[in-house]
Structures are given as C-alpha cells and as structure tokens.
Write an enzyme that holds these catalytic residues in place. Structure first.
Site, PDB file in Angstrom:
ATOM      1  N   ASP A 324       0.816  -1.220   0.000  1.00  0.00           N
ATOM      2  CA  ASP A 324       0.000   0.000   0.000  1.00  0.00           C
ATOM      3  C   ASP A 324       0.844   1.263   0.000  1.00  0.00           C
ATOM      4  O   ASP A 324       2.027   1.254   0.325  1.00  0.00           O
ATOM      5  CB  ASP A 324      -0.925  -0.002   1.221  1.00  0.00           C
ATOM      6  N   GLU A 325       0.233   2.358  -0.359  1.00  0.00           N
ATOM      7  CA  GLU A 325       0.735   3.716  -0.143  1.00  0.00           C
ATOM      8  C   GLU A 325       2.136   3.972  -0.698  1.00  0.00           C
ATOM      9  O   GLU A 325       2.927   4.694  -0.107  1.00  0.00           O
ATOM     10  CB  GLU A 325       0.683   4.068   1.349  1.00  0.00           C
ATOM     11  N   ASN A 326       2.441   3.388  -1.838  1.00  0.00           N
ATOM     12  CA  ASN A 326       3.677   3.743  -2.531  1.00  0.00           C
ATOM     13  C   ASN A 326       3.324   4.763  -3.611  1.00  0.00           C
ATOM     14  O   ASN A 326       2.706   4.420  -4.617  1.00  0.00           O
ATOM     15  CB  ASN A 326       4.316   2.501  -3.158  1.00  0.00           C
TER      16      ASN A 326
END
Length: 340
Positions: A324-326
């Site tokens: 997530d959240e890259n």
C-alpha cells in the site's frame, strides 16, 4: 363466556411475560450480541462451591482446560467469590452435578472458517455449554463472563438460553508495532481482550518506516540497525503465536513492501530505488518516499531470504506483504532521466 374470559386471561399473561422478557433483555449487556437469546428467569447463583467439568478426553494442557482455568480466575476477579476448586475436572468433582458442564465434539485447528458456534444454557440448577469445537466453547465462556450480575447482594449468571455463531469469519484487530513498539505483556493483554469479545484474527504489523521488529538470523542488520533495540526475538514470536492459539486467535503478520521501506533501507540502503540516498528511521507518522527497487535482482534475493526465515514463525495460511501507499516518487528516478 367463561371460555372467552379464560382466553383473554391467557393472552394478558402471555403479553405480561413477553414484556418482562423484553425488559430483562434490556438489562443484559453482551458484546457481540448473540444470534439467538431467550431469558428464562432462572439465574444461577455463584458461590465458593462453583465447579467446572469438561466432558471427554481433556487434560490440563488442552486449550479448553486452560480456558476453563482462566474463566474461573476472571470470575473470581469480577465477583470477589473465591471458589474452593480453581481447576476443571479436579478430583472429587461429580461430572453430573458440576456447576458448569462443557461438552465439545473436537479440538479445532485454528483456521479461517472453523466452526465457532456454541449453545449456552443457564438455569438455577447449573450451566451447560455445548460446542462442536473447543473454540466454540471458548466463546461460550466469554459470553458467560458477561452474564455475571449482582443479585440480592450476591452474584449470579443471568438465566438464558443462547444459540450463537459468528456472523463474520474474519474478526480482526491490528497492532502496528512497526510505528510504535509494544512490549510482549501489552500484546498479550490485547489478545486477552480480543478473546473476551470473540475476535479471532490478530494482524501484527511488524515493519514500517519507523522500525523493523523481528529478530532475523540470516539478515541480522535488519533488527540491529533498524529497530532502535526494540524488537521481538523469534522465541517471543513463537510464544505470542502459541498464546493466541490458546485463545482461538490466528496471527497474521505483516511486513510491508515495497513502500514503507525506510527501515529496510536503513539496514540495506543498496536496495533503495533512489541511489546515493541516506536512509534513517522516520520519527513521525506519515507516508514517505523510500521504496525498494523492483529493478534490482538483489531486492528479490533479500526478500526471499527474509520471508523464508520469518514465514515459518507464523503457521497461518495468510502472510501479509503490504503493497500500500507507494506514491512512486522514488520510482520516478528509475523511469526518467534528466534532459541533456
């Protein structure tokens, strides 16, 4: 006329009884609320002579036996009634007249979709729990604890008939020890609380930009350089997994990749997507740019070595690798070059 009057009286009595049952249900506080519950106005008084008997082949090392011991101690803590016998199936306990009798068909392997159903009956003469698995019986014990009430200056279990099974097979709680490390006793306290409200998945977030929290023997720089000295040994990990299993709880670990990679790159900066970057553990919350380099073959060799070592510590069928959240800012360095 007499027949009509009799029928009217029956209807009135039935209505009064129904209203009384509804009023009593309003006084019962259970979390979560069971699928089916009926009151029977027949409470069981808790005294020092309270005993527990588990039917079938069980010794003190089994999950249900240990749960019964915990139940007795929780009950004592909640009521102040110190029972004479603090263990189930103790010598001298009559199986047919024990205060609490537990019947289970099998000991469960802990997996998603296991049978967690149970029935619980409380009357003035005793308490029965029936379950297809020992995990279901554990849930019955948790419900029974919540049925303790004060009655006539003493304590009692509210008289009920309950038939219950979980609505959802995955009922989880996440602890993010990557960002904020939590000692073993705090982790265990949370597992105890999860069991009391029948949660069954412990999501253990073990790495993030602020730290990597697991001892590794093949990649020791991970916990030596990227944990601030706050990490769990492999023996502690095994202890938590066993502790959770005793409470019918699965442990799903999470090692977040390729983003949230600052801790990894603090130990192994050569695996970063942005070359010549100086990496150090983050001290604040947020979404940060350091990201593992997917074009570097050594990244996969590193992850292969890491997962081969830590995955066997967690017997669950699920192993969480984040994803997530890259936001890709450091990946831009791999895709674009400055104009000449």
């Amino acid at each position: 006329m007499n027949h009509k009057l009799f029928l009217i009286l029956l209807l009135i009595m039935g209505s009064v009884k129904l209203q009384a049952q509804e009023a009593l249900l309003q006084e019962i506080h259970l979390m979560p609320w069971p699928q089916e519950i009926k009151t029977n106005f027949s409470d069981f008084n808790i005294t020092k002579n309270f005993t527990v008997f588990i039917h079938g082949d069980h010794d003190q090392s089994t999950r249900i036996s240990k749960a019964a011991v915990r139940f007795i101690r929780y009950m004592t803590d909640k009521t102040g009634v110190f029972v004479t016998e603090g263990f189930p199936n103790a010598r001298g306990i009559d199986a047919s007249s024990a205060s609490l009798q537990i019947f289970i068909d099998a000991n469960a392997d802990i997996f998603m979709g296991m049978d967690e159903s149970y029935t619980l009956t409380v009357t003035a003469t005793g308490v029965d729990i029936h379950a297809k698995t020992d995990v279901g019986a554990l849930h019955g014990l948790s419900t029974l604890l919540q049925l303790i009430k004060v009655k006539n200056e003493t304590y009692a279990f509210t008289g009920v008939q309950i038939k219950d099974a979980p609505r959802f097979v995955w009922r989880g709680l996440m602890m993010d020890v990557g960002r904020h490390f939590m000692p073993i006793d705090v982790v265990k306290r949370n597992l105890d609380a999860m069991a009391l409200v029948k949660l069954n998945v412990f999501h253990w977030h073990l790495s993030d930009d602020q730290g990597f929290r697991v001892e590794t023997k093949t990649l020791p720089d991970l916990y030596k350089k990227a944990s601030d000295g706050q990490y769990y040994t492999q023996d502690q990990i095994k202890d938590i997994v066993a502790y959770a299993d005793d409470r019918g709880i699965r442990v799903v670990p999470e090692f977040d990749v390729p983003g949230h990679g600052t801790a990894f790159l603090t130990a192994f900066p050569e695996l970063g997507s942005k070359k010549d970057e100086e990496y150090s553990l983050e001290r604040y919350a947020g979404i940060f740019d350091p990201t593992l380099d997917p074009t570097n073959e050594k990244t996969y060799e590193f992850l292969d070595a890491l997962f081969k070592e830590v995955a066997p510590l967690f017997p669950d069928m699920y192993f969480h690798i984040g994803g997530d959240e890259n936001e890709g800012r450091h990946w831009d360095c791999l895709l674009y070059t400055s104009p000449s």
